[in-house]
Write a protein that holds these residues in place. Structure first.
Motif, PDB file in Angstrom:
ATOM      1  N   GLN A 126       0.830  -1.205   0.000  1.00  0.00           N
ATOM      2  CA  GLN A 126       0.000   0.000   0.000  1.00  0.00           C
ATOM      3  C   GLN A 126       0.865   1.256   0.000  1.00  0.00           C
ATOM      4  OE1 GLN A 126      -0.411  -2.704   1.851  1.00  0.00           O
ATOM      5  NE2 GLN A 126      -2.522  -2.933   2.644  1.00  0.00           N
ATOM      6  N   ALA A 127       1.990   1.184   0.694  1.00  0.00           N
ATOM      7  CA  ALA A 127       2.893   2.337   0.733  1.00  0.00           C
ATOM      8  C   ALA A 127       3.433   2.646  -0.663  1.00  0.00           C
ATOM      9  CB  ALA A 127       4.046   2.071   1.701  1.00  0.00           C
ATOM     10  N   PHE A 128       3.846   1.618  -1.387  1.00  0.00           N
ATOM     11  CA  PHE A 128       4.345   1.855  -2.750  1.00  0.00           C
ATOM     12  C   PHE A 128       3.235   2.368  -3.654  1.00  0.00           C
ATOM     13  CE2 PHE A 128       4.914   0.233  -7.106  1.00  0.00           C
ATOM     14  CZ  PHE A 128       6.028   0.991  -7.454  1.00  0.00           C
ATOM     15  N   ALA A 129       2.039   1.801  -3.515  1.00  0.00           N
ATOM     16  CA  ALA A 129       0.916   2.250  -4.341  1.00  0.00           C
ATOM     17  C   ALA A 129       0.612   3.724  -4.084  1.00  0.00           C
ATOM     18  CB  ALA A 129      -0.314   1.392  -4.061  1.00  0.00           C
ATOM     19  N   ALA A 130       0.612   4.110  -2.810  1.00  0.00           N
ATOM     20  CA  ALA A 130       0.348   5.510  -2.477  1.00  0.00           C
ATOM     21  C   ALA A 130       1.461   6.414  -3.007  1.00  0.00           C
ATOM     22  CB  ALA A 130       0.214   5.665  -0.961  1.00  0.00           C
ATOM     23  N   ALA A 132       3.730   5.850  -5.514  1.00  0.00           N
ATOM     24  CA  ALA A 132       3.752   5.915  -6.977  1.00  0.00           C
ATOM     25  C   ALA A 132       2.547   6.678  -7.519  1.00  0.00           C
ATOM     26  CB  ALA A 132       3.796   4.504  -7.553  1.00  0.00           C
ATOM     27  N   SER A 133       1.383   6.503  -6.891  1.00  0.00           N
ATOM     28  CA  SER A 133       0.177   7.192  -7.362  1.00  0.00           C
ATOM     29  C   SER A 133       0.315   8.703  -7.205  1.00  0.00           C
ATOM     30  CB  SER A 133      -1.049   6.698  -6.597  1.00  0.00           C
ATOM     31  OG  SER A 133      -1.247   5.320  -6.806  1.00  0.00           O
ATOM     32  N   MET A 368       2.318  10.679 -21.890  1.00  0.00           N
ATOM     33  CA  MET A 368       2.591   9.260 -21.674  1.00  0.00           C
ATOM     34  C   MET A 368       4.065   9.025 -21.348  1.00  0.00           C
ATOM     35  SD  MET A 368       0.236   7.692 -24.753  1.00  0.00           S
ATOM     36  CE  MET A 368       0.896   6.034 -24.588  1.00  0.00           C
ATOM     37  N   LEU A 369       4.955   9.756 -22.011  1.00  0.00           N
ATOM     38  CA  LEU A 369       6.383   9.635 -21.719  1.00  0.00           C
ATOM     39  C   LEU A 369       6.675  10.071 -20.289  1.00  0.00           C
ATOM     40  CD1 LEU A 369       9.298   9.101 -22.641  1.00  0.00           C
ATOM     41  CD2 LEU A 369       9.357  11.447 -23.522  1.00  0.00           C
ATOM     42  N   VAL A 370       6.038  11.148 -19.851  1.00  0.00           N
ATOM     43  CA  VAL A 370       6.223  11.632 -18.484  1.00  0.00           C
ATOM     44  C   VAL A 370       5.745  10.591 -17.476  1.00  0.00           C
ATOM     45  CG1 VAL A 370       5.473  13.372 -16.818  1.00  0.00           C
ATOM     46  CG2 VAL A 370       6.134  14.072 -19.116  1.00  0.00           C
ATOM     47  N   ILE A 371       4.599   9.967 -17.744  1.00  0.00           N
ATOM     48  CA  ILE A 371       4.072   8.934 -16.833  1.00  0.00           C
ATOM     49  C   ILE A 371       5.054   7.764 -16.728  1.00  0.00           C
ATOM     50  CG2 ILE A 371       2.229   7.232 -16.536  1.00  0.00           C
ATOM     51  CD1 ILE A 371       0.306   9.263 -17.809  1.00  0.00           C
ATOM     52  N   ALA A 372       5.621   7.367 -17.859  1.00  0.00           N
ATOM     53  CA  ALA A 372       6.563   6.241 -17.853  1.00  0.00           C
ATOM     54  C   ALA A 372       7.807   6.561 -17.021  1.00  0.00           C
ATOM     55  CB  ALA A 372       6.961   5.896 -19.287  1.00  0.00           C
ATOM     56  N   SER A 378       9.751   6.242  -9.454  1.00  0.00           N
ATOM     57  CA  SER A 378       9.134   5.757  -8.212  1.00  0.00           C
ATOM     58  C   SER A 378       9.646   4.363  -7.858  1.00  0.00           C
ATOM     59  CB  SER A 378       7.611   5.736  -8.353  1.00  0.00           C
ATOM     60  OG  SER A 378       7.096   7.024  -8.597  1.00  0.00           O
ATOM     61  N   CYS A 379       9.772   3.518  -8.868  1.00  0.00           N
ATOM     62  CA  CYS A 379      10.272   2.160  -8.609  1.00  0.00           C
ATOM     63  C   CYS A 379      11.705   2.196  -8.080  1.00  0.00           C
ATOM     64  CB  CYS A 379      10.209   1.323  -9.893  1.00  0.00           C
ATOM     65  SG  CYS A 379       8.530   0.925 -10.426  1.00  0.00           S
TER      66      CYS A 379
END
Length: 765
Positions: A126-130, A132-133, A368-372, A378-379
């Motif tokens: 959940q921490a990673f999801a929060a 990265a989101s 889309m490039l920015v999102i990638a 984040s990873c």
């Protein structure tokens, strides 16, 4: 379109997309030289037309009358207004700088606290999801602003400001929409965890603020006052934008002297003592504004802001004593920093060229490039600290360990109580706090060698792939982060052999990387010393910057110079290329241009304006107005449009200069501000008026800069740049010939044009 049209190119439509090329209307058909270098440049991934700015002082009848009629009160008002605008630029830039830091610290702080609280409850997924989101949402907002509202706001903006101060007017780079996106896009981009800084965008922001304040009002919005008309010219705007660029550096680093030196060394192409005073005053105002707000925030009224952001002073408290082995280590640091910095520039160049292919497909692909890139960042930020082991908290520490709920060196991350993850203290902080952690001195806060190596590799790679996406992004912070981690790594390895503290090695590593990428020396040295408040490091920082710059210059150019060239901006260097000494001015002009008589038929003027994109036309007096054809001067396209709009025509070919001087005022011919300037489509001239005549003498610049055709091209290039010209007239050396040979413009000095005509001079072949 651009000035190069004087030499034979017209791009129809003027939409910046290219078009059909036409031959010019030349008077001598024997000369077939045509300038085919590009008049288009990539600005925010859009292809836009390029024009030059005109810093020349015009001397025609209207402007002379305006200067003669000015009273002492008006001159005094002009001087006071220049200083007032410098004050306003400093105030506005300081406020924006503080607002940027306040917003970044609080938005990023909320995101990090949310993630940290979930991790304390061992809810790691959940921490990673929060985490990265939050990053993706912030990234999408920043990218959408850039892609759909102001594409010119992408990147740091320093290359564009540098080009503007060199005399290149690129579409919308200083527009109000660009300013808006630069501020908010930078906030969301930096808070979104990207490996970018807000320092480069702050330079662009300061320049945009200065441009907005120095427009001289706007007819479009009804904001034109009589006392603002003095600033409706390129010369005064150039000075104000120089002040704005310096104020941006001062606001970004809290380095007022460094800001002045940055404007002098890197940004401005023209400088004088009066501008030095005004720039220094502007940066001093910024420093006062920031200091006042920071003192206010120390009371805890600014949310999470207070320890990060602008406060990077006093991070090095270690004694600065060094021996000969230490100097050898510093030299080694500088050499490696120069090599890695030049390599950084090489990869940035390749990545930007790759991204331009993606970005030109449309705004959606930019987002889309920015999102990638956001998800990848984040990873890395969340995943890499898991590779590091937990470290027991140092004994007898005044600082709480592990730190919970605030910035610090001892992040708990996944570790049990009384232990911390040192890599998390770098990744799970804002970039400014990570720099503080790297530069801080003391043996109790050292990082593991593996931590520093992994962080350096990640930041080096992420900094390269992040720059060039559709968000406002600065290069200073990624370079300082990579350099400081590399410097601290070397300091840790050499710890037993060196007297220098690892925090001081981190500072020297940052200096070596800045020298290797930016290629600035004096301004970078002062900025680093103002940041760290450690004057004892001056000799070592100077040595570091000189060595790294010298090494890196042997491989490629500075990163900003590379980007200027990549974007297609026709930048005039301070020096002439060696092959220019083998050519003379007449070797690169295309012959006599479209010229007008002193009293010209309206139809001829309209046809010339319609079928060419020339911005300057020579005016030649012929009998009966003179004994023989002689050069009267140069008239500008914008002035011709205003004159034709006024319709002061005569049926017979006669001089009517006195009537025109009484009808028009100098400010009628001033450069348009935020409002739309006069265009050819705005003229409404009937067939009867087409056969009438108009006197061009009152609006003709009777003392344009001229060079004889036998002057070396190298000398002409230096003259052109030093004087900030847009047109340089080439006149014949011998009598009995037409009074003008041609016009040199910025594009005629570009290597692509010269080496296209004379390929045997190409040094790369």
């Amino acid at each position: 379109m651009g000035d190069r049209d004087e030499h034979g190119i017209e791009i129809e439509g003027g939409d910046g997309k290219g078009g059909n090329l036409k031959e010019p209307l030349l008077l001598q058909k024997s000369v077939s030289r045509v300038n085919t270098t590009s008049q288009l440049a990539i600005v925010g991934a859009n292809v836009c037309p390029i024009e030059s700015l005109d810093y020349e002082i015009l001397e025609n009848d209207l402007f002379k009358q305006d200067w003669r009629s000015r009273k002492k009160k008006e001159i005094y008002r002009y001087v006071v207004l220049k200083w007032t605008l410098a004050l306003l630029i400093g105030l506005a830039t300081g406020l924006v700088g503080f607002f940027n830091n306040l917003a970044v610290e609080n938005i990023a702080g909320f995101k990090l606290l949310l993630t940290n609280n979930l991790m304390l409850k061992e809810k790691y997924y959940q921490a990673f999801a929060a985490y990265a989101s939050c990053n993706v949402v912030l990234a999408v907002i920043a990218a959408a602003l850039c892609a759909y509202i102001a594409p010119a706001a992408a990147g740091s903006g320093i290359p564009e400001v540098k080009a503007y101060l060199n005399g290149i007017d690129s579409y919308s780079i200083l527009a109000p929409s660009t300013l808006f996106v630069k501020i908010f896009g930078s906030i969301f981009g930096v808070a979104g965890g990207f490996v970018v800084g807000k320092e480069g965008p702050m330079v662009h922001t300061g320049a945009c603020i200065a441009n907005l304040l120095g427009q001289g009002g706007s007819k479009k919005y009804g904001l034109t006052w009589r006392w603002l008309r003095f600033f409706k010219n390129d010369r005064d705007r150039r000075d104000l934008i120089t002040c704005g660029a310096a104020a941006g550096v001062a606001a970004a680093f809290r380095a007022p002297v460094g800001g002045v030196l940055f404007a002098l060394e890197e940004a401005a192409s023209w400088w004088r003592s009066a501008l030095l005073w005004r720039t220094f005053f502007t940066t001093a105002v910024v420093a006062v504004v920031l200091r006042s707000f920071i003192e206010f925030c120390r009371s805890g009224k600014c949310g999470l802001f207070g320890q990060g952001g602008l406060i990077m002073f006093d991070v090095n408290s270690a004694a600065t004593t060094y021996t000969t082995p230490d100097l050898l280590a510093v030299i080694f640091l500088g050499i490696i920093g120069g090599v890695l910095g030049s390599l950084y520039n090489y990869f940035v160049d390749k990545v930007l060229r790759t991204y331009s292919i993606i970005n030109e497909r449309g705004p959606m692909f930019k987002v889309m490039l920015v999102i990638a890139i956001s998800f990848l960042t984040s990873c890395c930020s969340y995943g890499l600290p898991w590779l590091m082991p937990c470290t027991p908290c140092p004994a007898h520490m005044e600082e709480e360990c592990p730190t919970v709920g605030r910035s610090g060196n001892f992040k708990n991350f996944q570790c049990p109580p009384n232990q911390y993850n040192d890599l998390a203290s770098l990744f799970f902080n804002t970039n400014d706090d990570a720099i503080r952690n790297l530069l801080i001195s003391g043996v109790d806060k050292e990082f593991h060698i593996s931590t520093l190596l992994l962080f350096f590799s990640a930041i080096y790679a992420l900094g390269i792939i992040t720059y060039g996406i559709a968000i406002p992004s600065g290069l200073f912070i990624p370079v300082i982060l990579a350099g400081a981690s590399y410097g601290r790594l070397v300091g840790t390895v050499l710890g037993p052999l060196s007297n220098l503290d690892t925090g001081l090695f981190a500072l020297l590593g940052a200096a070596s990387f800045l020298g290797g990428t930016m290629r600035m020396t004096v301004s970078m040295c002062v900025i680093l010393l103002e940041l760290t408040n450690n004057l004892l490091m001056l000799p070592l920082v100077m040595l570091e910057l000189l060595i790294s710059k010298t090494v890196a210059d042997s491989f490629n150019k500075g990163v900003y110079d590379q980007i200027v060239k990549m974007k297609g901006l026709p930048y005039m260097e301070a020096h002439a290329e060696p092959y220019m000494r083998n050519l003379v001015a007449s070797d690169v002009v295309s012959g006599p241009l479209i010229t007008f008589s002193g009293v010209e038929k309206v139809a001829n003027i309209l046809n010339a304006l319609k079928f060419t994109r020339h911005n300057g036309f020579p005016v030649i007096d012929e009998p009966p107005f003179s004994e023989a054809p002689e050069l009267c001067g140069l008239v500008l396209r914008s002035h011709l449009l205003v004159l034709l709009k006024g319709k002061k025509f005569t049926k017979h070919r006669a001089t009517t200069g006195s009537d025109i001087v009484r009808t028009f005022k100098a400010h009628d011919f001033a450069k348009a501000g935020l409002g739309r300037g006069l265009k050819l489509e705005d003229l409404n001239i009937n067939d009867e008026e087409m056969e009438m005549y108009v006197d061009l003498h009152p609006i003709t610049n009777t003392s344009p800069y001229t060079v004889v055709e036998t002057m070396s091209l190298a000398k002409a290039a230096i003259l052109f740049r030093e004087l900030g010209l847009r047109h340089l007239l080439v006149v014949p050396k011998t009598p009995g010939r037409p009074p003008i040979v041609g016009i040199l413009t910025r594009h005629d000095f570009m290597p692509e044009h010269i080496l296209g005509l004379y390929p045997h001079f190409n040094p790369h072949k």
